[in-house]
Design an enzyme around this catalytic site. Structure first.
Site, mmCIF file in Angstrom:
data_model
loop_
_atom_site.group_PDB
_atom_site.id
_atom_site.type_symbol
_atom_site.label_atom_id
_atom_site.label_comp_id
_atom_site.label_asym_id
_atom_site.label_seq_id
_atom_site.Cartn_x
_atom_site.Cartn_y
_atom_site.Cartn_z
ATOM 1 N N PRO A 181 -11.402 -13.689 17.479
ATOM 2 C CG PRO A 181 -13.325 -15.161 16.922
ATOM 3 C CD PRO A 181 -11.994 -14.440 16.437
ATOM 4 C CG HIS A 373 3.936 5.609 -3.822
ATOM 5 N ND1 HIS A 373 5.010 4.651 -3.987
ATOM 6 C CD2 HIS A 373 3.376 5.360 -2.905
ATOM 7 C CE1 HIS A 373 4.906 3.862 -2.817
ATOM 8 N NE2 HIS A 373 4.036 4.261 -2.023
ATOM 9 C CG HIS A 374 5.555 11.453 -1.449
ATOM 10 N ND1 HIS A 374 4.941 13.007 -1.229
ATOM 11 C CD2 HIS A 374 6.185 11.898 -2.859
ATOM 12 C CE1 HIS A 374 5.192 13.726 -1.894
ATOM 13 N NE2 HIS A 374 5.888 13.258 -3.071
ATOM 14 C CD GLU A 375 7.517 3.462 1.723
ATOM 15 O OE1 GLU A 375 6.425 3.245 1.326
ATOM 16 O OE2 GLU A 375 7.891 3.570 2.788
ATOM 17 C CG HIS A 443 -0.795 2.684 2.147
ATOM 18 N ND1 HIS A 443 -0.879 1.411 1.569
ATOM 19 C CD2 HIS A 443 -1.931 3.203 1.402
ATOM 20 C CE1 HIS A 443 -1.928 1.152 0.844
ATOM 21 N NE2 HIS A 443 -2.722 2.306 0.844
ATOM 22 C CD GLU A 444 2.908 1.066 4.889
ATOM 23 O OE1 GLU A 444 3.225 2.243 4.414
ATOM 24 O OE2 GLU A 444 2.720 0.101 4.357
ATOM 25 C CD GLU A 462 -1.391 -0.678 3.997
ATOM 26 O OE1 GLU A 462 -1.289 -1.780 3.249
ATOM 27 O OE2 GLU A 462 -0.509 -0.091 4.525
ATOM 28 C CD GLU A 468 0.637 -4.274 1.229
ATOM 29 O OE1 GLU A 468 0.759 -3.463 0.500
ATOM 30 O OE2 GLU A 468 0.791 -4.244 2.330
#
Ligand code: CA
Length: 663
Positions: A181, A373-375, A443-444, A462, A468
């Protein structure tokens, strides 16, 4: 007779049109309940809007316009026509926090024309809802306005005072910051949602809806002014938006609430998105899952192949067995494919110690979903080149959820995670996944804006400083207040993949960094943080130590028919109660920051004609997030709608409750 009626009708319509023309410089709409009003005017040749709640000013006259290559759009304009309409329709989301959502508003379309040059025309569409206001620009193709480039959107939100704002600084990457804040004039350049508490005790949240083929809107404040100005995420070349096909901006939204909990209950953002475009939604299944994941962050396993590889056929089968035993929906497997050594990924080639056909068959046999999962290493262009092959590969092996990841400062090394390029990339992935009947956990991402209404295979994202950070953050991890703040900020943008459910509070790799909550608070987060696809993130070994506490996680649904918020203060505490979509059972989560408190939960949301059995997973007498996080106590008692539960919460503690009707 008929002629006479027609004649009278013509007179009547003429009067309506005359009235409309004579009033065109001063137009107003009000929310269906009459509380919120929005008015437009021309100020110094520019369109301006202002908003009030009853007689209290919420937004002072704020100018609208666009700065384009070759000159501004919206200076020296005249209102040519206005049109007020009403809308009221109730719809059912494919999944969500409510079974039905009422889309009820009054709309004002303001058609404008520039009084110089090409006399270009554009419109601003305003809506007043009971829970806030929204507006968007629309600019049809015309002479002097073919394809064009936006250098900045000149939208203003002029507040009355130097109010308290919760926000995170603008960044080219992931929104993984702590909301703090600050006085409005000190926030600088920030992402939305920005949540504001005004001096008159109104709670506001400024964000956007239906972010399509455009850059994300951020806000900018400067010293000495209470005006928040839009500042769009730029392309690497500095322009903000290249306008070709899509001839309207996203909606700019301001939720207006009398208490913090009502911010969370606003469904305005969803209402402002297009209806569901996926005809057959039978394959879209909200679920709780476990994953080969936390062990990576704790340094116990590796994504790369080697002696500590996590995604081996043996280890993944262990997780599938455990998931089947405890009725989870699926198992997430990260580190299964080649490329982790140099972050250049092959989306169709498994490491040699991960047998995809065997795992796929085992999942089928155990009736467990395999979550892929695909990073991408933020290599979006390469991912697009391989997208069809990547989803076809997963489809072949029965994978119907894919977690996507974009770890890297900028997409393709150059573009921001929230610019127009990124927005279009993420949309392409979601639409392509839908064709393969694949759900997405992004994610990201770019900050969500309600697209899940249109593409309900976009389950969760995300865009938050997640669990994490409690594994490896150099500042020691997320402070206790974090989860008491972000439901009122990031949470307003949509389902949040925070991954709660840690049962082990020791970090061997980085002892100074840890999960700063009690175990009971981890249980409560399963209810407090909304997402239809939620991971119980800890390792099997840790869940086996506390089977009775674990039973809350395994029984907690992820899809709800109703949500209520009995008590909440931003940054201090929050209690959320949700009713299961498939049964009359309620689930309650209540959490506090670093201060212990007594949670007082009025049960007036329960059916008055029923009695219930409450199973209460509370902090133990000696629980404390620093000294004794795993102390918890489970008790049962009968309750009814007239009761108020009073439950002590430890420092950074919580309570999770199952309230089941008696037969
Ligand atoms: Ca992340």
């Amino acid at each position: 007779m008929k002629k006479r009626i027609l004649f009278l009708l013509v007179i009547f319509l003429s009067c309506v049109i005359f009235f409309s023309l004579s009033q065109q410089k001063d137009k107003q709409i009000v929310s269906p309940n009459g509380n919120i009003s929005l008015q437009v005017n021309i100020v110094d040749g520019q369109l301006a809007y202002q908003v009030a709640y009853g007689s209290v000013s919420i937004i002072r006259p704020s100018r609208l316009g666009l700065k384009l290559v070759g000159g501004d759009l919206g200076t020296h304009v005249k209102i040519m026509r206005t049109q007020v309409t009403s809308f009221d329709k109730t719809w059912m989301p494919v999944w969500g926090e409510e079974e039905t959502i009422r889309n009820h508003y009054q709309q004002l379309v303001v058609d404008l024309e520039e009084q110089k040059g090409n006399h270009r025309k554009f419109s601003v569409i305003f809506r007043a809802y009971n829970d806030g206001i929204a507006f968007r620009y629309s600019y049809p193709r015309q002479k002097g306005l073919g394809d064009f480039t936006i250098l900045e959107e000149k939208t203003e939100f002029a507040l009355n005072e130097n109010d308290t704002c919760w926000s995170i600084p603008y960044s080219t990457k992931y929104y993984e910051g702590l909301f703090t804040p600050k006085p409005l004039q000190d926030i600088g350049w920030v992402s939305t949602p920005v949540t504001i508490k005004t001096k008159q005790n109104f709670y506001l949240a400024i964000h956007e809806a239906d972010l399509t083929d455009y850059a994300a809107m951020n806000l900018f404040a400067s010293k000495g002014s209470n005006v928040l100005k839009s500042r769009l995420t730029p392309w690497s070349t500095g322009e903000r938006v290249k306008v070709t096909k899509t001839r309207k901006t996203p909606w700019r939204t301001v939720i207006i609430a009398r208490c913090p909990g009502d911010l969370i209950l606003s469904r305005m953002m969803l209402n402002l998105n297009e209806p569901n475009k996926i005809k057959d939604t039978s394959w879209i299944t909200p679920q709780r899952y476990i994953g080969v994941w936390w062990a990576y962050h704790m340094g116990k396993k590796t994504w790369t192949m080697g002696p500590k590889h996590g995604a081996t056929t043996y280890n993944v089968k262990r997780y599938i067995d455990f998931a089947a035993k405890h009725h989870f929906g699926g198992v997430l497997v990260e580190g299964w494919n080649e490329g982790w050594e140099d972050f250049k990924f092959n989306y169709t080639k498994a490491y040699s110690d991960f047998d995809m056909p065997e795992i796929s068959a085992y999942c089928k046999q155990k009736k467990i979903g395999l979550i892929g999962h695909h990073e991408t290493g933020a290599n979006a262009a390469d991912y697009e080149d391989n997208l069809d092959a990547a989803f076809a590969y997963y489809q072949k092996y029965g994978v119907n959820v894919v977690k996507t990841g974009y770890v890297g400062e900028r997409l393709n090394g150059i573009e921001s995670h929230s610019g127009q390029y990124a927005v279009n990339h993420y949309r392409k992935v979601i639409e392509t996944a839908a064709r393969y009947h694949i759900m997405i956990d992004n994610h990201e991402p770019v900050m969500p804006t309600g697209l899940q209404r249109t593409f309900p295979n976009l389950m969760t994202q995300e865009g938050v400083r997640g669990q994490e950070w409690n594994a490896w953050s150099l500042d020691g991890g997320n402070p206790p207040s974090h989860t008491c703040i972000f439901p009122f900020t990031r949470g307003l943008a949509g389902p949040t993949d925070f991954t709660p459910g840690v049962f082990s509070f020791v970090n061997e790799k980085m002892p100074q960094t840890k999960v700063s909550t009690t175990l009971a608070k981890q249980l409560a987060l399963s209810v407090v943080i909304y997402t239809p696809l939620q991971m119980a993130c800890d390792m099997i070994e840790h869940y086996k130590q506390y089977p009775d506490a674990f039973s809350f996680i395994t029984s907690c649904p992820t899809n709800w028919s109703k949500t209520v918020i009995p008590e909440a203060q931003i940054g201090k505490y929050i209690t959320i109660a949700r009713r299961d979509i498939a049964s009359p059972t309620w689930y309650v989560g209540s959490i506090t920051n670093e201060k212990a408190r007594i949670s007082r939960i009025k049960l007036d949301f329960l059916d008055k004609k029923k009695t219930y059995e409450a199973t209460i997973y509370a902090d133990g007498l000696n629980a404390d997030y620093q000294e004794n996080p795993t102390d918890y106590a489970i008790q049962q008692r009968m309750v009814c709608s007239a009761d108020t539960l009073q439950i002590p919460l430890a420092r950074s503690g919580g309570v999770a409750i199952i309230i089941k009707p008696n037969k």
